[in-house]
Write an enzyme that holds these catalytic residues in place. Structure first.
Site, PDB file in Angstrom:
ATOM      1  N   SER A   1       0.583  -0.994   0.299  1.00 28.23           N
ATOM      2  CA  SER A   1      -0.187  -0.218  -0.331  1.00 28.23           C
ATOM      3  C   SER A   1       0.802   1.339   0.286  1.00 28.23           C
ATOM      4  O   SER A   1       1.656   1.801  -1.229  1.00 28.23           O
ATOM      5  CB  SER A   1      -0.948   0.069   1.234  1.00 28.23           C
TER       6      SER A   1
ATOM      7  N   GLU B   1      -1.718  -1.860  -8.398  1.00 27.25           N
ATOM      8  CA  GLU B   1      -3.263  -2.451  -7.253  1.00 27.25           C
ATOM      9  C   GLU B   1      -3.982  -1.590  -6.747  1.00 27.25           C
ATOM     10  O   GLU B   1      -3.144  -0.155  -6.444  1.00 27.25           O
ATOM     11  CB  GLU B   1      -2.964  -3.824  -6.357  1.00 27.25           C
TER      12      GLU B   1
ATOM     13  N   HIS C   1      -4.652  -5.545  -1.441  1.00 20.03           N
ATOM     14  CA  HIS C   1      -5.802  -4.815  -0.621  1.00 20.03           C
ATOM     15  C   HIS C   1      -6.818  -6.553  -0.401  1.00 20.03           C
ATOM     16  O   HIS C   1      -6.989  -7.416  -1.603  1.00 20.03           O
ATOM     17  CB  HIS C   1      -6.615  -3.408  -0.263  1.00 20.03           C
TER      18      HIS C   1
END
Length: 321
Positions: free
Chosen positions: A130, A226, A288
């Site tokens: 992330s 992502e 995620h």
């Protein structure tokens, strides 16, 4: 460090694989972690055979470590978070650095770290995903060091009260101690096979680094992408920015992870990425959501749309370069 400038274009340096008994440091380069969740996650690492220590400011700490009142979205002050990360990286007794959570804040540290000292300390495992994409990208550019992209201590798939999600835990263990198992996708947007170093991470963070010293350049790379909670038009905007910046010029392939809370993102991804004419594999459980698999950014990646799989190897072979 000069000869490692733009190190993401060279062969990545693989850190020594972790071994049972090694010490890893938990740091919080981004948002404020929940103490109970992080402690549970640390227990999981201990069950894998690792010794766990915590950075001084993981849970805030003191006037020098506390963020300003309007910055409660940060775990601690920029100086404190940078100091924890650098201290762990440069400590020869610590074999790896595990990030407690993502959120926001990693990009604020890039200008505060002593990159020459970190280069002199040699490569070691940095694990996180992330927001930690910014650190992986900077390590690739400035030091040419590979990093492990996968679930951190706070997400419930790893350290929640109900225990770690089994698939995520198994894949994490194999990734930290060496090479993770291949990851299955769901379908190909463009068929084919690509063998090249793996790079990328969270789309939002990659776009945010455009125009900086750590701007992504993915020539000859398979790019993992992502994101989470981004509307399709925002995904379009970020892809357009990266394309216009030349980040994808000469790309070898695309590996598309999860797009949790992003609506129907696939048509946008297909429209913007298929014109490159390289293999595009979608539906990989990386990013995620649950389960979360791990990949080695900087290691050798193999996209095979016939088997609908992404293989992420710990080390990058000379042949692939």
């Amino acid at each position: 460090m000069a000869d490692r400038a733009r190190g993401d274009r060279d062969r990545a340096l693989a850190p020594p694989p972790l071994r049972p008994g090694d010490t890893v440091a938990v740091v919080a380069p981004s948002g404020p972690p929940d103490r109970a969740e992080v402690e549970r996650g640390a227990d999981v690492l201990r069950k894998l055979g690792l010794t766990v220590v915590f950075g001084e400011h993981v849970f805030g700490g003191g006037a020098t470590g506390a963020p300003r009142e309007h910055q409660r979205y940060l775990a601690a002050s920029d100086a404190a978070r940078a100091a924890d990360l650098q201290s762990a990286w440069c400590d020869p007794s610590i074999a790896g650095v595990v990030c407690a959570r993502g959120g926001y804040g990693a990009t604020r540290l890039l200008g505060l770290l002593d990159w020459e000292a970190m280069a002199a300390a040699g490569p070691k495992t940095l694990h996180g995903s992330s927001d930690i994409t910014a650190l992986h990208q900077a390590l690739a550019v400035r030091l040419g060091v590979a990093g492990c992209f996968g679930p951190m201590l706070m997400p419930r798939t790893f350290g929640g009260a109900e225990g770690p999600e089994p698939t995520s835990l198994d894949h994490l263990a194999t990734a930290l101690f060496g090479t993770p198992a291949p990851i299955q996708g769901t379908h190909a947007l463009v068929p084919g096979r690509a063998v090249a170093p793996l790079a990328g991470g969270n789309l939002c963070l990659l776009a945010a680094l455009c125009g900086t010293a750590d701007a992504p350049r993915f020539a000859g790379r398979i790019v993992l992408l992502e994101d989470v909670n981004e509307a399709p038009y925002k995904i379009d905007r970020m892809l357009t920015q990266l394309i216009a910046a030349g980040a994808f010029d000469g790309v070898a392939g695309f590996a598309l992870g999860t797009w949790v809370g992003c609506g129907d993102a696939l048509p946008v991804l297909a429209e913007r990425l298929t014109p490159f004419g390289v293999p595009v594999l979608a539906g990989l459980q990386v990013g995620h959501g649950s389960p979360q698999h791990c990949v080695w950014l900087g290691g050798l990646g193999v996209i095979d749309t016939q088997s609908c799989s992404l293989t992420s190897l710990f080390r990058c072979s000379d042949q692939a370069m």
